[in-house]
Design a protein around this motif. Structure first.
Motif, short mmCIF file in Angstrom:
data_model
loop_
_atom_site.label_atom_id
_atom_site.label_comp_id
_atom_site.label_asym_id
_atom_site.label_seq_id
_atom_site.Cartn_x
_atom_site.Cartn_y
_atom_site.Cartn_z
N TRP A 162 -23.42 24.83 -102.47
CA TRP A 162 -23.05 25.90 -103.39
C TRP A 162 -22.55 27.19 -102.72
O TRP A 162 -21.74 27.91 -103.31
CB TRP A 162 -24.20 26.22 -104.37
N PRO A 163 -22.99 27.54 -101.49
CA PRO A 163 -22.54 28.82 -100.93
C PRO A 163 -21.05 28.89 -100.61
O PRO A 163 -20.51 29.99 -100.48
CB PRO A 163 -23.36 28.95 -99.65
N ARG A 164 -20.37 27.75 -100.53
CA ARG A 164 -18.93 27.79 -100.21
C ARG A 164 -18.17 28.66 -101.21
O ARG A 164 -17.38 29.51 -100.83
CB ARG A 164 -18.35 26.39 -100.16
N ALA A 165 -18.42 28.43 -102.49
CA ALA A 165 -17.70 29.19 -103.52
C ALA A 165 -18.10 30.67 -103.48
O ALA A 165 -17.24 31.55 -103.61
CB ALA A 165 -17.98 28.61 -104.90
N ALA A 166 -19.38 30.93 -103.30
CA ALA A 166 -19.86 32.32 -103.26
C ALA A 166 -19.23 33.07 -102.09
O ALA A 166 -18.80 34.23 -102.23
CB ALA A 166 -21.38 32.35 -103.16
N ILE A 167 -19.16 32.42 -100.94
CA ILE A 167 -18.59 33.07 -99.76
C ILE A 167 -17.09 33.25 -99.92
O ILE A 167 -16.53 34.29 -99.56
CB ILE A 167 -18.95 32.28 -98.49
N LEU A 168 -16.42 32.27 -100.49
CA LEU A 168 -14.98 32.37 -100.73
C LEU A 168 -14.67 33.56 -101.64
O LEU A 168 -13.79 34.38 -101.35
CB LEU A 168 -14.46 31.08 -101.35
N VAL A 169 -15.43 33.72 -102.72
CA VAL A 169 -15.21 34.83 -103.65
C VAL A 169 -15.51 36.17 -102.97
O VAL A 169 -14.74 37.13 -103.10
CB VAL A 169 -16.08 34.64 -104.91
N SER A 170 -16.62 36.24 -102.24
CA SER A 170 -16.97 37.51 -101.60
C SER A 170 -15.94 37.93 -100.56
O SER A 170 -15.63 39.12 -100.43
CB SER A 170 -18.37 37.43 -100.98
N GLN A 171 -15.39 36.97 -99.83
CA GLN A 171 -14.39 37.30 -98.81
C GLN A 171 -13.06 37.70 -99.47
O GLN A 171 -12.34 38.55 -98.94
CB GLN A 171 -14.20 36.16 -97.83
N ALA A 172 -12.75 37.10 -100.62
CA ALA A 172 -11.55 37.52 -101.36
C ALA A 172 -11.70 38.98 -101.80
O ALA A 172 -10.76 39.77 -101.68
CB ALA A 172 -11.33 36.61 -102.56
N PHE A 173 -12.90 39.34 -102.29
CA PHE A 173 -13.15 40.74 -102.65
C PHE A 173 -13.06 41.65 -101.43
O PHE A 173 -12.55 42.77 -101.52
CB PHE A 173 -14.53 40.90 -103.31
N LEU A 174 -13.54 41.17 -100.29
CA LEU A 174 -13.49 41.98 -99.08
C LEU A 174 -12.05 42.23 -98.65
O LEU A 174 -11.73 43.33 -98.18
CB LEU A 174 -14.30 41.32 -97.96
N VAL A 175 -11.18 41.24 -98.81
CA VAL A 175 -9.76 41.44 -98.50
C VAL A 175 -9.17 42.51 -99.42
O VAL A 175 -8.45 43.40 -98.96
CB VAL A 175 -8.98 40.11 -98.62
N ILE A 176 -9.49 42.43 -100.71
CA ILE A 176 -8.98 43.42 -101.66
C ILE A 176 -9.48 44.82 -101.30
O ILE A 176 -8.70 45.79 -101.29
CB ILE A 176 -9.39 43.04 -103.10
N VAL A 177 -10.76 44.94 -100.98
CA VAL A 177 -11.32 46.24 -100.59
C VAL A 177 -10.67 46.74 -99.31
O VAL A 177 -10.30 47.92 -99.19
CB VAL A 177 -12.85 46.15 -100.42
N GLY A 178 -10.49 45.84 -98.34
CA GLY A 178 -9.87 46.22 -97.08
C GLY A 178 -8.45 46.72 -97.24
O GLY A 178 -8.05 47.74 -96.66
N ILE A 179 -7.67 46.03 -98.06
CA ILE A 179 -6.29 46.46 -98.30
C ILE A 179 -6.28 47.81 -99.02
O ILE A 179 -5.48 48.70 -98.70
CB ILE A 179 -5.52 45.39 -99.10
N SER A 180 -7.19 47.99 -99.97
CA SER A 180 -7.28 49.27 -100.68
C SER A 180 -7.64 50.40 -99.72
O SER A 180 -7.10 51.51 -99.83
CB SER A 180 -8.32 49.19 -101.79
N LEU A 181 -8.55 50.13 -98.80
CA LEU A 181 -8.94 51.15 -97.83
C LEU A 181 -7.77 51.55 -96.93
O LEU A 181 -7.64 52.73 -96.58
CB LEU A 181 -10.12 50.67 -96.98
N THR A 182 -6.94 50.60 -96.54
CA THR A 182 -5.79 50.95 -95.69
C THR A 182 -4.81 51.84 -96.44
O THR A 182 -4.12 52.65 -95.82
CB THR A 182 -5.05 49.70 -95.19
N GLN A 183 -4.76 51.73 -97.76
CA GLN A 183 -3.82 52.52 -98.55
C GLN A 183 -4.31 53.93 -98.83
O GLN A 183 -3.51 54.78 -99.23
CB GLN A 183 -3.51 51.79 -99.86
N VAL A 184 -5.61 54.18 -98.65
CA VAL A 184 -6.13 55.52 -98.91
C VAL A 184 -6.45 56.29 -97.63
O VAL A 184 -7.09 57.32 -97.67
CB VAL A 184 -7.38 55.49 -99.82
N GLY A 185 -6.00 55.76 -96.50
CA GLY A 185 -6.16 56.49 -95.26
C GLY A 185 -7.26 56.00 -94.33
O GLY A 185 -7.35 56.47 -93.21
#
Length: 139
Positions: A79-102
């Motif tokens: 079961w953790p495969r899906a949970a980790i996949l989703v959390s890392q997708a969110f981390l990519v989104i957060v990371g890209i957002s952080l690069t755009q705000v400085g």
């Protein structure tokens, strides 16, 4: 004595340990942020109290979720495969957002960690480790 067929399954591949450590650290970071939310309730704050409580519940809940996903990965559960996949997708989104705000360095680090975790998650040895059903036979 452990049979030879099950002895191989006791040796966790290194990508499994890598995922466990990274996701465990992410869970610790979320727990820290959740604890800071709770602490901020007792000081002067700009966010409404209901918002702080909601943020603390979300962060602490996510920390428990990621912590159990890290532990489940090390144990070889599916079961953790899906949970980790989703959390890392969110981390990519957060990371890209952080690069755009400085906050470019932190954003790039978030994206890099997520990519490393996803590569380890889809590594052949990890897929085999998390997909074996001989480790936990059904009763």
């Amino acid at each position: 004595m452990v049979p030879a067929s099950q002895q191989q399954s006791l040796n966790r591949p290194w990508p499994v340990w890598l995922i466990g450590v990274i996701v465990g650290l992410e869970a610790g970071a979320l727990a820290y942020v959740g604890a800071r939310f709770v602490i901020s309730l007792f000081s002067e704050h700009a966010i409404p109290t209901a918002g702080i409580i909601f943020g603390a519940v979300v962060m602490l809940g996510a920390a428990v979720w990621l912590g159990s996903a890290a532990w489940g990965t090390v144990k070889g559960l599916r079961w953790p495969r899906a949970a980790i996949l989703v959390s890392q997708a969110f981390l990519v989104i957060v990371g890209i957002s952080l690069t755009q705000v400085g906050a470019r360095a932190i954003g790039v680090a978030c994206v890099a960690v997520a990519i490393i975790t996803l590569i380890a998650l889809f590594n052949r040895s990890t897929v085999v480790w998390m997909g074996e059903s001989t480790r936990y036979p059904s009763h």
